[in-house]
Motif scaffolding. Structure first.
Motif, mmCIF file in Angstrom:
data_model
loop_
_atom_site.group_PDB
_atom_site.id
_atom_site.type_symbol
_atom_site.label_atom_id
_atom_site.label_comp_id
_atom_site.label_asym_id
_atom_site.label_seq_id
_atom_site.Cartn_x
_atom_site.Cartn_y
_atom_site.Cartn_z
ATOM 1 N N HIS A 20 9.631 29.578 -26.638
ATOM 2 C CA HIS A 20 8.924 29.992 -27.683
ATOM 3 C C HIS A 20 9.249 29.532 -29.275
ATOM 4 O O HIS A 20 8.288 28.826 -29.629
ATOM 5 C CB HIS A 20 8.602 31.643 -27.937
ATOM 6 C CG HIS A 20 7.942 32.124 -26.766
ATOM 7 N ND1 HIS A 20 6.313 32.168 -26.502
ATOM 8 C CD2 HIS A 20 8.239 32.750 -25.703
ATOM 9 C CE1 HIS A 20 5.932 32.624 -25.686
ATOM 10 N NE2 HIS A 20 7.085 33.156 -24.987
ATOM 11 N N HIS A 21 10.462 29.399 -29.536
ATOM 12 C CA HIS A 21 11.046 29.008 -30.629
ATOM 13 C C HIS A 21 10.829 27.477 -30.583
ATOM 14 O O HIS A 21 10.120 26.918 -31.888
ATOM 15 C CB HIS A 21 12.401 29.248 -30.843
ATOM 16 C CG HIS A 21 12.973 29.690 -32.426
ATOM 17 N ND1 HIS A 21 14.118 30.032 -32.706
ATOM 18 C CD2 HIS A 21 12.345 28.887 -33.332
ATOM 19 C CE1 HIS A 21 14.024 29.984 -33.976
ATOM 20 N NE2 HIS A 21 13.003 29.432 -34.770
ATOM 21 N N ARG A 22 11.138 26.728 -29.685
ATOM 22 C CA ARG A 22 11.082 25.398 -29.569
ATOM 23 C C ARG A 22 9.530 25.085 -29.623
ATOM 24 O O ARG A 22 9.149 23.753 -30.001
ATOM 25 C CB ARG A 22 11.379 24.632 -28.258
ATOM 26 C CG ARG A 22 13.127 24.658 -28.369
ATOM 27 C CD ARG A 22 13.662 24.254 -27.175
ATOM 28 N NE ARG A 22 15.014 24.362 -27.006
ATOM 29 C CZ ARG A 22 15.906 24.710 -26.193
ATOM 30 N NH1 ARG A 22 15.256 25.255 -24.833
ATOM 31 N NH2 ARG A 22 17.063 24.786 -26.140
ATOM 32 N N LYS A 23 8.449 25.712 -29.180
ATOM 33 C CA LYS A 23 6.913 25.284 -29.268
ATOM 34 C C LYS A 23 6.693 26.014 -30.731
ATOM 35 O O LYS A 23 5.254 25.574 -30.784
ATOM 36 C CB LYS A 23 6.270 26.302 -28.395
ATOM 37 C CG LYS A 23 6.605 25.870 -26.746
ATOM 38 C CD LYS A 23 5.768 26.801 -25.747
ATOM 39 C CE LYS A 23 6.461 26.202 -24.372
ATOM 40 N NZ LYS A 23 5.621 27.092 -23.363
ATOM 41 N N GLY A 24 7.370 26.221 -31.595
ATOM 42 C CA GLY A 24 6.764 26.636 -32.851
ATOM 43 C C GLY A 24 6.370 28.221 -32.789
ATOM 44 O O GLY A 24 5.729 28.729 -33.907
ATOM 45 N N ASP A 25 6.562 28.783 -31.819
ATOM 46 C CA ASP A 25 5.879 30.321 -31.733
ATOM 47 C C ASP A 25 7.094 31.379 -32.533
ATOM 48 O O ASP A 25 7.707 32.020 -31.761
ATOM 49 C CB ASP A 25 5.467 30.738 -30.517
ATOM 50 C CG ASP A 25 4.893 31.829 -30.546
ATOM 51 O OD1 ASP A 25 4.793 33.009 -31.504
ATOM 52 O OD2 ASP A 25 4.143 32.588 -29.682
ATOM 53 N N VAL A 26 7.364 31.021 -33.767
ATOM 54 C CA VAL A 26 8.555 31.646 -34.200
ATOM 55 C C VAL A 26 8.377 33.218 -34.327
ATOM 56 O O VAL A 26 9.312 34.134 -33.803
ATOM 57 C CB VAL A 26 8.688 31.387 -35.739
ATOM 58 C CG1 VAL A 26 9.841 32.109 -36.468
ATOM 59 C CG2 VAL A 26 8.973 29.855 -35.950
#
Length: 127
Positions: A20-26
């Motif tokens: 999720h972090h890598r996809k920008g869903d912080v």
């Protein structure tokens, strides 16, 4: 649940947080990092990356708190010190940020991000 099943669940949750972090869903990543920490409070990866997520969300004081804990758990990890230095510098705590970059360089002398951010901080300090 005990032992190996819990460890697998924690690892799976952490991997999901990373994705999720890598996809920008912080926000979702932060929720999952917190879930990991609820089960394993000293999980250095979750401490570190939740600190990064907090910094990305503008919650710099919380980022510094989390990254400081991560740095105490794993002082030899240069990336943690770099991210801590970044959060400190964003808060205007330049001397502390500089010290954090120095710790990163002590752990990994050729860390390009530590060298660059240290130089930028020195310029901001007019040195």
């Amino acid at each position: 649940m005990t032992g190996a099943p819990i460890a697998r669940e924690i690892a799976s949750r952490f991997d999901s947080a990373l994705q999720h972090h890598r996809k920008g869903d912080v926000s979702r990543a932060a929720t999952l990092y917190r879930a990991v920490l609820a089960e394993q409070p000293d999980h250095v990866g979750a401490l570190h990356l939740l600190g990064v997520a907090e910094a990305q969300s503008g919650r710099l004081t919380e980022a510094v708190r989390l990254l400081s804990v991560a740095a105490r758990v794993r002082p030899e990890e240069a990336a943690i010190h770099v991210n801590l230095g970044n959060a400190l510098a964003e808060l205007g705590r330049l001397e502390e940020g500089l010290a954090s970059y120095d710790r990163a360089l002590a752990a990994k002398p050729n860390a390009a991000d530590a060298l660059t951010n240290r130089a930028t901080t020195l310029v901001r300090l007019h040195r």
